[in-house]
Design a protein around this motif. Structure first.
Motif, short mmCIF file in Angstrom:
data_model
loop_
_atom_site.label_atom_id
_atom_site.label_comp_id
_atom_site.label_asym_id
_atom_site.label_seq_id
_atom_site.Cartn_x
_atom_site.Cartn_y
_atom_site.Cartn_z
N LEU B 87 76.04 40.15 40.48
CA LEU B 87 74.76 40.41 39.83
C LEU B 87 73.90 39.14 39.77
O LEU B 87 72.74 39.14 40.16
N GLU B 88 74.53 38.10 39.32
CA GLU B 88 73.79 36.83 39.18
C GLU B 88 73.19 36.41 40.51
O GLU B 88 72.06 35.93 40.56
N SER B 89 73.95 36.58 41.56
CA SER B 89 73.46 36.07 42.84
C SER B 89 72.16 36.74 43.25
O SER B 89 71.23 36.07 43.69
N VAL B 90 72.07 38.05 43.09
CA VAL B 90 70.82 38.67 43.53
C VAL B 90 69.70 38.43 42.53
O VAL B 90 68.54 38.27 42.92
N LEU B 91 70.04 38.35 41.28
CA LEU B 91 69.00 38.10 40.29
C LEU B 91 68.41 36.71 40.47
O LEU B 91 67.20 36.50 40.40
N ARG B 92 69.29 35.77 40.71
CA ARG B 92 68.79 34.41 40.83
C ARG B 92 67.97 34.26 42.12
O ARG B 92 66.99 33.52 42.17
N ALA B 93 68.40 34.95 43.14
CA ALA B 93 67.66 34.89 44.38
C ALA B 93 66.23 35.40 44.16
O ALA B 93 65.29 35.00 44.83
N ALA B 94 66.08 36.28 43.20
CA ALA B 94 64.76 36.84 42.91
C ALA B 94 64.06 36.01 41.84
O ALA B 94 63.05 36.42 41.28
N ASP B 95 64.64 34.87 41.54
CA ASP B 95 64.03 33.96 40.58
C ASP B 95 64.02 34.49 39.16
O ASP B 95 63.15 34.13 38.36
N LEU B 96 64.98 35.32 38.90
CA LEU B 96 65.12 35.79 37.52
C LEU B 96 66.23 34.99 36.85
O LEU B 96 67.22 34.65 37.49
N ASP B 97 66.07 34.71 35.60
CA ASP B 97 67.11 34.00 34.88
C ASP B 97 68.04 34.99 34.20
O ASP B 97 67.60 36.05 33.74
N VAL B 98 69.28 34.61 34.12
CA VAL B 98 70.28 35.50 33.54
C VAL B 98 70.72 35.00 32.17
O VAL B 98 71.22 33.89 32.03
#
Lengths: 339, 339
Positions: B87-98
């Motif tokens: 999950l983190e990997s795709v979220l971070r790729a989209a510049d979203l913080d987790v």
DNA sequence: GGTCGTTTCGGAAGCGTTTCCGTTCCGGAA
DNA sequence: TTCCGGAACGGAAACGCTTCCGAAACGACC
């Protein structure tokens, strides 16, 4: 009557409590300069309206973000996850939010330190088991926040970790005590970390122990592989293919040790009867597989780091280099050499 | 010349680029209504000044937070960590913080849903392998954000998971195919989750498979324990103490299976010669310990959930119930029953 | 009773964006 | 030439809080 529960702000609270916003703010932040009675009233009203401050506005106006960034090189490996779990628990108890940054692989790493995505977003950053290079230190500094390290380095920052060399010695000394003299080492390096920051304590321990025992080093007994069970298995195969295989194997980690054991089992060799194997970490599966190992308190390291961070954020002093103890755990994978 | 790199804001950028703040903002956000030339100029200046927007101000003024909350019941267990990693990997790729929220134990859980600490802090929340009760759903709704689930429930929210019942059938059918008829089940429940939300697919599979095979259920062969290797070991001991022990064991997870195997080994029984054992998940150590299991793509489930979330955040349609396939992985812990 | 020090509290100026409305400018249609 | 529509851009009002500074209240003390 009932306000749309969504749009209440501090002004509403202040009004309802019959005070100014300034006072409301102070009350809510447990600041100095509010009478106990007033504070209680404000808090009650806030609760009543189920009001929550807007962290954005708060931060914008000069307050703290209430957020801390945690940088980890791996998430799904037990060690890192356990560290994270410990850290998160104390941080959350202190009402701080945890921003998770998984920095995976050299390239990703470079990107992270270059873009500094956590910039302006957090009050502090915790680097978990993440050796930081010098150039990277400089970049980090740019974020202008406090920094703490946990689980694996003596950094210029306050940090908590085990003493890798001592841990390694505990493993080696156990093997030596059992009477082994032909001991192999499976050293594991993290392929996702630049070479220059790879810790070497566990390797040093091997050489030091051998030296102290007066046993000459046979470099053929030292295999270095990328971290991982499969790699440990490969390393063991390499070790077995030698004219004079070892009677014991010291692996840098439990996962690697488990891989080695698989190779031994498949080769028809028995552990510990034919070959002893010892790991480091005390991974949960070590207990399930009867693996002798050196335990390190992982979750505790995370918690400790969290508490140190809280100290600092509170403006208090804190220790700089905390070293937590490790402990030999003897199970069924080690025994005296045969014959 | 060089500005104090710390205090530049959008106004500085706008001035330096010779435009208004409105335009600068639009340019930086890739908004509509800025000529390509202007946009480029602004972007160049911003880069030059190494300017970063203040997320606080941005959010305060009406933008999105760029943050998503992830709620997990466990961190250091491989399954959850792997989900999180994906999950983190795709979220971070989209510049979203987790933002990570570990909700651990019933009490903690209640506190979380009551205080809703993520309120006002995120654009969305992802619940990982976290069955949500009805009352809790209602509370969640209060946050007024989009919600997604991954790894273990058919929720009212878009979600991705495996079909537990099918996975269980794959395991059971393998055992049955090998010729086992006296099959035990070690069912695992999560002590940190309320009873009413415990998924039951893996248990259902046991009964269904037996029924379809025309084998009567012997309730003494079903042991339910808290999730964990040690508990698996205990369950196995209980199973062994029976007058007529099983010839095969179907465990709800690999860790539980591993625990069972430890008991067997200590009892002097051989796997799979004396007893077969199968798990579910394909935990990394399953491979290292030659455990037959049913693989589920864990990281992928996390990634998938991430992508679904991005869709929604982008205002696009997305699937509602995604079921990813599982697959039997035959290794060395299962064999036909003896003679 | 007056002076002064402490506390408690309120006014209001930011903090750095986004976005609602306009305004300006430009090319093409009438 | 005049008019008009649309694209590009600017002014300024929020957004919700913190905090500086000063005012008020209240005793204590001379």
């Amino acid at each position: 009557m009932a306000q749309s529960s969504q749009k209440i702000n501090m002004a509403d609270v202040a009004r309802a409590a019959g005070v100014s916003m300034a006072t409301a703010s102070r009350a809510l932040n447990n600041d100095y300069g509010v009478s106990e009675a007033t504070r209680r009233r404000v808090l009650a009203v806030a609760e009543e309206l189920s009001y929550v401050v807007s962290p954005e506005a708060s931060r914008l106006a000069g307050g703290a973000t209430g957020r801390v960034a945690v940088v980890v090189p791996h998430i799904s490996r037990w060690f890192f996850a356990a560290l994270l779990e410990g850290l998160e628990s104390v941080l959350r108890a202190a009402d701080l939010d945890v921003l998770l940054y998984h920095v995976d692989g050299i390239e990703d790493r470079h990107d992270f330190f270059h873009r500094l995505p956590a910039r302006r977003k957090v009050d502090a950053v915790v680097v978990l088991a993440f050796p930081v290079g010098e150039e990277e230190q400089r970049r980090l500094e740019l974020m202008g926040v406090t920094i703490i390290a946990a689980g694996g380095q003596h950094a210029p920052y306050p940090n908590v970790s085990i003493d890798d060399e001592i841990a390694g010695r505990q493993a080696m000394d156990h093997l030596l005590f059992l009477g082994h003299r032909r001991i192999a080492m499976i050293a594991a390096v993290d392929p996702d970390q630049p070479d220059e920051v790879q810790p070497s304590g566990r390797s040093n321990a091997y050489y030091a122990a051998l030296r102290d025992a007066g046993i000459p080093v046979d470099e053929r007994l030292v295999v270095t592989v990328d971290w991982g069970g499969d790699q440990g298995a490969d390393a063991m195969a390499k070790l077995l293919s030698q004219p004079e295989p070892p009677t014991a194997v010291y692996a840098h980690s439990d996962e690697v040790a488990l891989g080695a054991i698989r190779t031994l089992r498949r080769a028809g060799l028995r552990v510990p009867d034919d070959i002893s194997v010892i790991g480091i970490d005390d991974h949960p599966v070590a207990e399930l597989t009867d693996l002798t190992t050196v335990r390190q308190p992982v979750r505790e390291q995370g918690e400790r780091a969290g508490r140190m961070l809280l100290d600092i954020l509170r403006g208090e002093e804190t220790e700089h280099d905390v070293v937590v103890p490790t402990q030999l755990v003897i199970r069924g994978s080690t025994a005296p050499p045969r014959g």
